[in-house]
Design a protein around this motif. Sequence first.
Motif, PDB file in Angstrom:
ATOM      1  N   PRO A 272       0.840  -1.206   0.000  1.00 35.15           N
ATOM      2  CA  PRO A 272       0.000   0.000   0.000  1.00 35.15           C
ATOM      3  C   PRO A 272       0.875   1.256   0.000  1.00 35.15           C
ATOM      4  N   ALA A 273       0.366   2.300  -0.633  1.00 37.52           N
ATOM      5  CA  ALA A 273       1.115   3.561  -0.664  1.00 37.52           C
ATOM      6  C   ALA A 273       1.186   4.153   0.731  1.00 37.52           C
ATOM      7  N   LEU A 274       2.298   4.826   0.990  1.00 36.44           N
ATOM      8  CA  LEU A 274       2.485   5.459   2.299  1.00 36.44           C
ATOM      9  C   LEU A 274       1.838   6.837   2.247  1.00 36.44           C
ATOM     10  N   ASP A 275       0.523   6.849   2.381  1.00 39.93           N
ATOM     11  CA  ASP A 275      -0.218   8.096   2.207  1.00 39.93           C
ATOM     12  C   ASP A 275      -1.274   8.245   3.306  1.00 39.93           C
ATOM     13  N   ASP A 276      -2.108   9.263   3.156  1.00 42.93           N
ATOM     14  CA  ASP A 276      -3.119   9.539   4.183  1.00 42.93           C
ATOM     15  C   ASP A 276      -4.112   8.386   4.326  1.00 42.93           C
ATOM     16  N   LYS A 277      -4.421   7.708   3.204  1.00 45.94           N
ATOM     17  CA  LYS A 277      -5.346   6.576   3.273  1.00 45.94           C
ATOM     18  C   LYS A 277      -4.756   5.454   4.120  1.00 45.94           C
ATOM     19  N   PHE A 278      -3.465   5.203   3.934  1.00 43.09           N
ATOM     20  CA  PHE A 278      -2.785   4.170   4.734  1.00 43.09           C
ATOM     21  C   PHE A 278      -2.863   4.521   6.217  1.00 43.09           C
ATOM     22  N   ALA A 279      -2.638   5.802   6.517  1.00 49.44           N
ATOM     23  CA  ALA A 279      -2.715   6.251   7.912  1.00 49.44           C
ATOM     24  C   ALA A 279      -4.121   6.060   8.462  1.00 49.44           C
ATOM     25  N   LYS A 280      -5.113   6.392   7.664  1.00 56.59           N
ATOM     26  CA  LYS A 280      -6.491   6.275   8.130  1.00 56.59           C
ATOM     27  C   LYS A 280      -6.867   4.822   8.363  1.00 56.59           C
ATOM     28  N   ASP A 281      -6.385   3.927   7.482  1.00 55.67           N
ATOM     29  CA  ASP A 281      -6.653   2.499   7.652  1.00 55.67           C
ATOM     30  C   ASP A 281      -6.080   1.984   8.971  1.00 55.67           C
ATOM     31  N   LEU A 282      -5.074   2.669   9.467  1.00 57.19           N
ATOM     32  CA  LEU A 282      -4.467   2.285  10.743  1.00 57.19           C
ATOM     33  C   LEU A 282      -5.048   3.056  11.917  1.00 57.19           C
ATOM     34  N   GLY A 283      -6.107   3.823  11.665  1.00 57.15           N
ATOM     35  CA  GLY A 283      -6.778   4.522  12.750  1.00 57.15           C
ATOM     36  C   GLY A 283      -6.259   5.913  13.034  1.00 57.15           C
ATOM     37  N   VAL A 284      -5.357   6.417  12.178  1.00 58.90           N
ATOM     38  CA  VAL A 284      -4.825   7.773  12.351  1.00 58.90           C
ATOM     39  C   VAL A 284      -5.491   8.673  11.321  1.00 58.90           C
ATOM     40  N   ASN A 285      -6.363   9.551  11.773  1.00 62.95           N
ATOM     41  CA  ASN A 285      -7.160  10.366  10.853  1.00 62.95           C
ATOM     42  C   ASN A 285      -6.496  11.688  10.488  1.00 62.95           C
ATOM     43  N   ASP A 286      -5.345  11.992  11.085  1.00 59.18           N
ATOM     44  CA  ASP A 286      -4.697  13.286  10.842  1.00 59.18           C
ATOM     45  C   ASP A 286      -3.615  13.226   9.776  1.00 59.18           C
ATOM     46  N   GLY A 287      -3.598  12.164   8.979  1.00 58.14           N
ATOM     47  CA  GLY A 287      -2.674  12.118   7.859  1.00 58.14           C
ATOM     48  C   GLY A 287      -1.409  11.332   8.126  1.00 58.14           C
ATOM     49  N   ILE A 288      -0.630  11.145   7.037  1.00 56.19           N
ATOM     50  CA  ILE A 288       0.560  10.299   7.088  1.00 56.19           C
ATOM     51  C   ILE A 288       1.653  10.895   7.976  1.00 56.19           C
ATOM     52  N   ASP A 289       1.754  12.216   8.014  1.00 56.45           N
ATOM     53  CA  ASP A 289       2.792  12.830   8.857  1.00 56.45           C
ATOM     54  C   ASP A 289       2.543  12.536  10.334  1.00 56.45           C
ATOM     55  N   LYS A 290       1.257  12.542  10.704  1.00 58.60           N
ATOM     56  CA  LYS A 290       0.923  12.215  12.096  1.00 58.60           C
ATOM     57  C   LYS A 290       1.244  10.748  12.387  1.00 58.60           C
ATOM     58  N   LEU A 291       0.962   9.871  11.423  1.00 57.17           N
ATOM     59  CA  LEU A 291       1.293   8.456  11.611  1.00 57.17           C
ATOM     60  C   LEU A 291       2.795   8.279  11.806  1.00 57.17           C
ATOM     61  N   LYS A 292       3.585   8.954  10.961  1.00 55.58           N
ATOM     62  CA  LYS A 292       5.038   8.845  11.089  1.00 55.58           C
ATOM     63  C   LYS A 292       5.513   9.344  12.448  1.00 55.58           C
ATOM     64  N   ALA A 293       4.919  10.446  12.897  1.00 57.49           N
ATOM     65  CA  ALA A 293       5.303  10.999  14.203  1.00 57.49           C
ATOM     66  C   ALA A 293       4.929  10.023  15.322  1.00 57.49           C
ATOM     67  N   ASP A 294       3.739   9.409  15.204  1.00 58.62           N
ATOM     68  CA  ASP A 294       3.314   8.448  16.220  1.00 58.62           C
ATOM     69  C   ASP A 294       4.221   7.232  16.243  1.00 58.62           C
ATOM     70  N   VAL A 295       4.576   6.752  15.046  1.00 59.38           N
ATOM     71  CA  VAL A 295       5.463   5.590  14.972  1.00 59.38           C
ATOM     72  C   VAL A 295       6.812   5.905  15.601  1.00 59.38           C
ATOM     73  N   LYS A 296       7.338   7.092  15.295  1.00 58.25           N
ATOM     74  CA  LYS A 296       8.633   7.467  15.857  1.00 58.25           C
ATOM     75  C   LYS A 296       8.557   7.585  17.381  1.00 58.25           C
ATOM     76  N   GLU A 297       7.476   8.179  17.882  1.00 59.69           N
ATOM     77  CA  GLU A 297       7.317   8.330  19.328  1.00 59.69           C
ATOM     78  C   GLU A 297       7.204   6.962  20.010  1.00 59.69           C
ATOM     79  N   ASN A 298       6.412   6.072  19.410  1.00 64.46           N
ATOM     80  CA  ASN A 298       6.260   4.738  19.987  1.00 64.46           C
ATOM     81  C   ASN A 298       7.561   3.954  19.943  1.00 64.46           C
ATOM     82  N   LEU A 299       8.288   4.088  18.828  1.00 65.91           N
ATOM     83  CA  LEU A 299       9.576   3.409  18.723  1.00 65.91           C
ATOM     84  C   LEU A 299      10.558   3.929  19.754  1.00 65.91           C
ATOM     85  N   GLN A 300      10.575   5.245  19.940  1.00 62.70           N
ATOM     86  CA  GLN A 300      11.501   5.829  20.909  1.00 62.70           C
ATOM     87  C   GLN A 300      11.174   5.348  22.312  1.00 62.70           C
TER      88      GLN A 300
END
Length: 461
Positions: A272-300
Amino acid sequence: MAEETKVEEKVEEKTEATAAPAEETKAEEVKPNPLQRTIELTISRKELDARVAKALREKAKKAKFHGFRPGHAPAAMVRAAYGQEIQFDAINALVSAAFVEKVQEGKYHVSGYPDIAPTEGAPENEDTMSFTATFEVFPDVEVPDMKDASVTEYECELTDADVEKTLDVMRKQRATFEKADKTAADGDRVIVDFKGTLDGVAFEGGTAKDYAFALGQGRMLPEFENAIRGMKAGETKTFNLTFPENYPAKNLAGKEVQFEVTLKEVDEEILPALDDKFAKDLGVNDGIDKLKADVKENLQREVTARLEARTKQSAMNALLSVAKFPVPHAAVEEQREALVHDAIENMKAQGINLPNDSIPANAMLDQAEQRVRLGLQISAIVEKEKITSTDEQIKALADNIAKSYEDPKEVVDWYLNNPQHKAELAAVVVENNVVAWILKNAQVKKEPISFENLMGRGQQA
């Protein structure tokens, strides 16, 4: 009282045990137990008789005998029926009380339960009865000198590349497959028919039709996957394969067999493309940048937790290396039994039912001894260095735990507004403060570790 019950058991067991001669042991020298203590106990025969008489009177009020109304049986009949049991109970009660009094007088920190028996060779005394209590005490533990102890403090820098790799794993977990006219390569899903023969005869488990698997994931033996790479749908290939010596099927282990494989279909992996739809499918409605930030925070947060766990283990190992004091056998055995019980329960949870006596008596003995020693050493450090937890530290720990939940405030309140939950957090904080004390007083070397090594299997799809 549980203590009294155990004392009673020991007194009851004693009489026959002391009559048996000790076996002579030549093969192994038994070392004296430095934590063992022995005290002498005496009880008054007059007080014993008074207790027995009172108990018999109480029993007589309710005792039922054939031919007599309740409470009207002759005293001699009541004594004959219940006297021995009542006397035994009275002896144990008096001995237990005498033991507790002596322990308090001597300020003994008792570990486990005492072994109490009538004193061997004691002269007959019409006024008193003599008993000997043997028990273990906890050792006096001092704060250790950590100056020569070595502790490794692990470090790991989370990079943007690590975050991207994690996002790629998340994409692979949600990949789809489309039929493709191409040669089979790693990442593709292939559908095959195959037949394996040993000396010209098909062997059990070696034949399948429409068998699907992804190339490059190690589901099949390397030689099998190597043969399929580069094939196209509709092609058939015959090749030899030698099973590993440790292959589970003993009739095939180390044997060379022949496979005939027909590749029926190649399905290409579509990420799947790394886009806003991908983020929304994962429950993040604020877009791909928010998903990336969440992933980084969780990883840290995960990186920090794993680093702390590794450093903590190194600190505890260093503490054990300087904890040179004897530990009570009773405490070790209690811990060993707890470990065995937990192991059996864990296996039951996995569908493996084992009887309680299936684990050898010496299993987990070393681990149990280490736990007891470490616990005593930590307690000594906490007490003598006055290590505590503050409300601020407890709140910070609750906040950190709550970050991964949908409603962090609710989680924090759940911890802080419940005395038991808050006490559990306080215990974790104290242990973390002990680790900080160790790092402050020991020889600390910093060791970088890669993200992949730190995460281990947790980083794989």
